[in-house]
Design a protein around this motif. Sequence first.
Motif, PDB file in Angstrom:
ATOM      1  N   THR A 131       0.834  -1.202   0.000  1.00  0.00           N
ATOM      2  CA  THR A 131       0.000   0.000   0.000  1.00  0.00           C
ATOM      3  C   THR A 131       0.869   1.252   0.000  1.00  0.00           C
ATOM      4  OG1 THR A 131      -1.753  -1.156   1.198  1.00  0.00           O
ATOM      5  CG2 THR A 131      -1.795   1.250   1.244  1.00  0.00           C
ATOM      6  N   GLY A 132       1.924   1.244   0.807  1.00  0.00           N
ATOM      7  CA  GLY A 132       2.840   2.380   0.834  1.00  0.00           C
ATOM      8  C   GLY A 132       3.547   2.590  -0.488  1.00  0.00           C
ATOM      9  N   ILE A 133       3.908   1.498  -1.152  1.00  0.00           N
ATOM     10  CA  ILE A 133       4.570   1.609  -2.456  1.00  0.00           C
ATOM     11  C   ILE A 133       3.634   2.233  -3.483  1.00  0.00           C
ATOM     12  CG2 ILE A 133       5.478   0.254  -4.379  1.00  0.00           C
ATOM     13  CD1 ILE A 133       6.718  -1.632  -2.333  1.00  0.00           C
ATOM     14  N   LYS A 134       2.373   1.817  -3.474  1.00  0.00           N
ATOM     15  CA  LYS A 134       1.403   2.402  -4.411  1.00  0.00           C
ATOM     16  C   LYS A 134       1.237   3.898  -4.158  1.00  0.00           C
ATOM     17  CE  LYS A 134      -1.257  -1.885  -4.644  1.00  0.00           C
ATOM     18  NZ  LYS A 134      -2.540  -2.526  -4.295  1.00  0.00           N
ATOM     19  N   LEU A 135       1.132   4.267  -2.883  1.00  0.00           N
ATOM     20  CA  LEU A 135       1.019   5.691  -2.557  1.00  0.00           C
ATOM     21  C   LEU A 135       2.282   6.444  -2.969  1.00  0.00           C
ATOM     22  CD1 LEU A 135      -0.585   5.422   1.003  1.00  0.00           C
ATOM     23  CD2 LEU A 135      -1.715   6.143  -1.100  1.00  0.00           C
ATOM     24  N   GLY A 136       3.436   5.815  -2.762  1.00  0.00           N
ATOM     25  CA  GLY A 136       4.692   6.460  -3.118  1.00  0.00           C
ATOM     26  C   GLY A 136       4.841   6.672  -4.610  1.00  0.00           C
ATOM     27  N   VAL A 137       4.421   5.686  -5.399  1.00  0.00           N
ATOM     28  CA  VAL A 137       4.490   5.835  -6.857  1.00  0.00           C
ATOM     29  C   VAL A 137       3.591   6.973  -7.322  1.00  0.00           C
ATOM     30  CG1 VAL A 137       3.893   4.714  -9.032  1.00  0.00           C
ATOM     31  CG2 VAL A 137       5.183   3.463  -7.316  1.00  0.00           C
ATOM     32  N   GLY A 138       2.389   7.048  -6.748  1.00  0.00           N
ATOM     33  CA  GLY A 138       1.491   8.142  -7.108  1.00  0.00           C
ATOM     34  C   GLY A 138       2.064   9.498  -6.750  1.00  0.00           C
ATOM     35  N   MET A 139       2.639   9.597  -5.552  1.00  0.00           N
ATOM     36  CA  MET A 139       3.258  10.853  -5.143  1.00  0.00           C
ATOM     37  C   MET A 139       4.466  11.173  -6.016  1.00  0.00           C
ATOM     38  SD  MET A 139       3.169  13.455  -3.169  1.00  0.00           S
ATOM     39  CE  MET A 139       1.980  12.941  -1.927  1.00  0.00           C
ATOM     40  N   GLY A 140       5.218  10.143  -6.390  1.00  0.00           N
ATOM     41  CA  GLY A 140       6.369  10.360  -7.261  1.00  0.00           C
ATOM     42  C   GLY A 140       5.972  10.912  -8.614  1.00  0.00           C
ATOM     43  N   LEU A 141       4.867  10.419  -9.167  1.00  0.00           N
ATOM     44  CA  LEU A 141       4.380  10.941 -10.449  1.00  0.00           C
ATOM     45  C   LEU A 141       3.986  12.407 -10.339  1.00  0.00           C
ATOM     46  CD1 LEU A 141       2.216   8.060 -11.973  1.00  0.00           C
ATOM     47  CD2 LEU A 141       4.113   9.245 -13.082  1.00  0.00           C
ATOM     48  N   VAL A 142       3.334  12.750  -9.240  1.00  0.00           N
ATOM     49  CA  VAL A 142       2.942  14.152  -9.037  1.00  0.00           C
ATOM     50  C   VAL A 142       4.175  15.047  -8.963  1.00  0.00           C
ATOM     51  CG1 VAL A 142       1.856  15.759  -7.429  1.00  0.00           C
ATOM     52  CG2 VAL A 142       0.778  13.554  -7.898  1.00  0.00           C
ATOM     53  N   LEU A 143       5.155  14.619  -8.185  1.00  0.00           N
ATOM     54  CA  LEU A 143       6.320  15.471  -7.943  1.00  0.00           C
ATOM     55  C   LEU A 143       7.248  15.544  -9.151  1.00  0.00           C
ATOM     56  CD1 LEU A 143       7.083  14.488  -4.247  1.00  0.00           C
ATOM     57  CD2 LEU A 143       6.124  16.629  -5.097  1.00  0.00           C
ATOM     58  N   ILE A 144       7.336  14.467  -9.934  1.00  0.00           N
ATOM     59  CA  ILE A 144       8.208  14.537 -11.104  1.00  0.00           C
ATOM     60  C   ILE A 144       7.633  15.508 -12.126  1.00  0.00           C
ATOM     61  CG2 ILE A 144       7.178  12.614 -12.392  1.00  0.00           C
ATOM     62  CD1 ILE A 144      10.883  13.639 -12.195  1.00  0.00           C
ATOM     63  N   ALA A 145       6.302  15.554 -12.227  1.00  0.00           N
ATOM     64  CA  ALA A 145       5.685  16.516 -13.143  1.00  0.00           C
ATOM     65  C   ALA A 145       5.958  17.944 -12.682  1.00  0.00           C
ATOM     66  CB  ALA A 145       4.183  16.259 -13.235  1.00  0.00           C
ATOM     67  N   ILE A 146       5.870  18.175 -11.373  1.00  0.00           N
ATOM     68  CA  ILE A 146       6.137  19.518 -10.843  1.00  0.00           C
ATOM     69  C   ILE A 146       7.605  19.886 -11.033  1.00  0.00           C
ATOM     70  CG2 ILE A 146       6.203  20.900  -8.728  1.00  0.00           C
ATOM     71  CD1 ILE A 146       3.787  19.311  -7.749  1.00  0.00           C
ATOM     72  N   ALA A 147       8.495  18.947 -10.729  1.00  0.00           N
ATOM     73  CA  ALA A 147       9.928  19.235 -10.829  1.00  0.00           C
ATOM     74  C   ALA A 147      10.349  19.513 -12.266  1.00  0.00           C
ATOM     75  CB  ALA A 147      10.726  18.062 -10.259  1.00  0.00           C
ATOM     76  N   GLU A 148       9.729  18.826 -13.219  1.00  0.00           N
ATOM     77  CA  GLU A 148      10.108  19.010 -14.622  1.00  0.00           C
ATOM     78  C   GLU A 148       9.618  20.335 -15.191  1.00  0.00           C
ATOM     79  OE1 GLU A 148      10.312  14.314 -16.029  1.00  0.00           O
ATOM     80  OE2 GLU A 148       8.488  15.494 -16.355  1.00  0.00           O
ATOM     81  N   MET A 149       8.726  20.993 -14.490  1.00  0.00           N
ATOM     82  CA  MET A 149       8.264  22.299 -14.956  1.00  0.00           C
ATOM     83  C   MET A 149       9.264  23.406 -14.657  1.00  0.00           C
ATOM     84  SD  MET A 149       4.202  22.184 -13.966  1.00  0.00           S
ATOM     85  CE  MET A 149       3.118  20.921 -14.639  1.00  0.00           C
ATOM     86  N   MET A 150      10.261  23.099 -13.843  1.00  0.00           N
ATOM     87  CA  MET A 150      11.240  24.111 -13.445  1.00  0.00           C
ATOM     88  C   MET A 150      12.631  23.694 -13.901  1.00  0.00           C
ATOM     89  SD  MET A 150       9.385  26.347 -11.827  1.00  0.00           S
ATOM     90  CE  MET A 150      10.612  27.312 -10.958  1.00  0.00           C
TER      91      MET A 150
END
Length: 268
Positions: free
Chosen positions: A197-216
């Motif tokens: 469950t933690g891994i699934k949540l982590g992957v979802g959070m990782g997708l959110v943050l990689i999109a944000i990080a790539e905007m800068m």
Amino acid sequence: MSAHIEAETVRPVRSWKLSENTRDRLISIASPILLLLVWEIAARTGLIDTRFFPAPSSIFETLVTLSSTGELWQHTAASLQRLFIGFLVGGIPALILGIIMGLSRPVRAVFDPLISATYPIPKSSILPLALLIFGLGEGSKIFMVAIGVFFPVAINATAGVREINKIYLDVGRNFKASRWDTFRTIALPGALPVIMTGIKLGVGMGLVLIAIAEMMGAKSGLGYMIWAAWETFSVEQMYVGLFVIAIIGFVLTLVLNEIEKRLVPWKR
């Protein structure tokens, strides 16, 4: 004789019924298709402003164009590479630390306050600090993914170990199991359902943050593609980036669910 003939000709009618798994899969497939259909109708009939909500058909045309030029594949590959590396960098230490925290009260006493204090910090607000430390290169993007993955995995691993029935740990002690054997044969398997469950949540959070990080400061990636489309008001291209991120998240969830079924068969 007539009774025998009637017995042969009359057969019970079998009721056709879908299994629960098949029904759930059909609903999972039908619901997004229905949403896209309603969206398409609303766009074509003028119920929504197509400047901001273009029809799915036009978004699909843009997706095909970006795919044919190779631009979409390039950005997708860049994001997936950063996501994978960041997942390993953040997930493996989080898994080890979380299990150790679950097994050891002194270790938990040291790290639990630190995790509790830093976890509520919005991860996107760490991006300026990451850019300051790691610069505009790959390091800042990987760091953001690692941070997003670390907390859910560590917290769930700790909770999973603490939920293990103490009798299993007592049996390990009675058989003189080493710390490594306790980690490998008791703590890790016992905590796997919660860890997944933690891994699934982590992957979802990782997708959110990689999109944000790539905007800068990035020159590739789905986040960069979305930001560049916003700068030129290419709304269809923005939606293509969003849809691809959603598809990646959906596919990764399916893959993790299948892995979970193999690793944790008793949870079905």
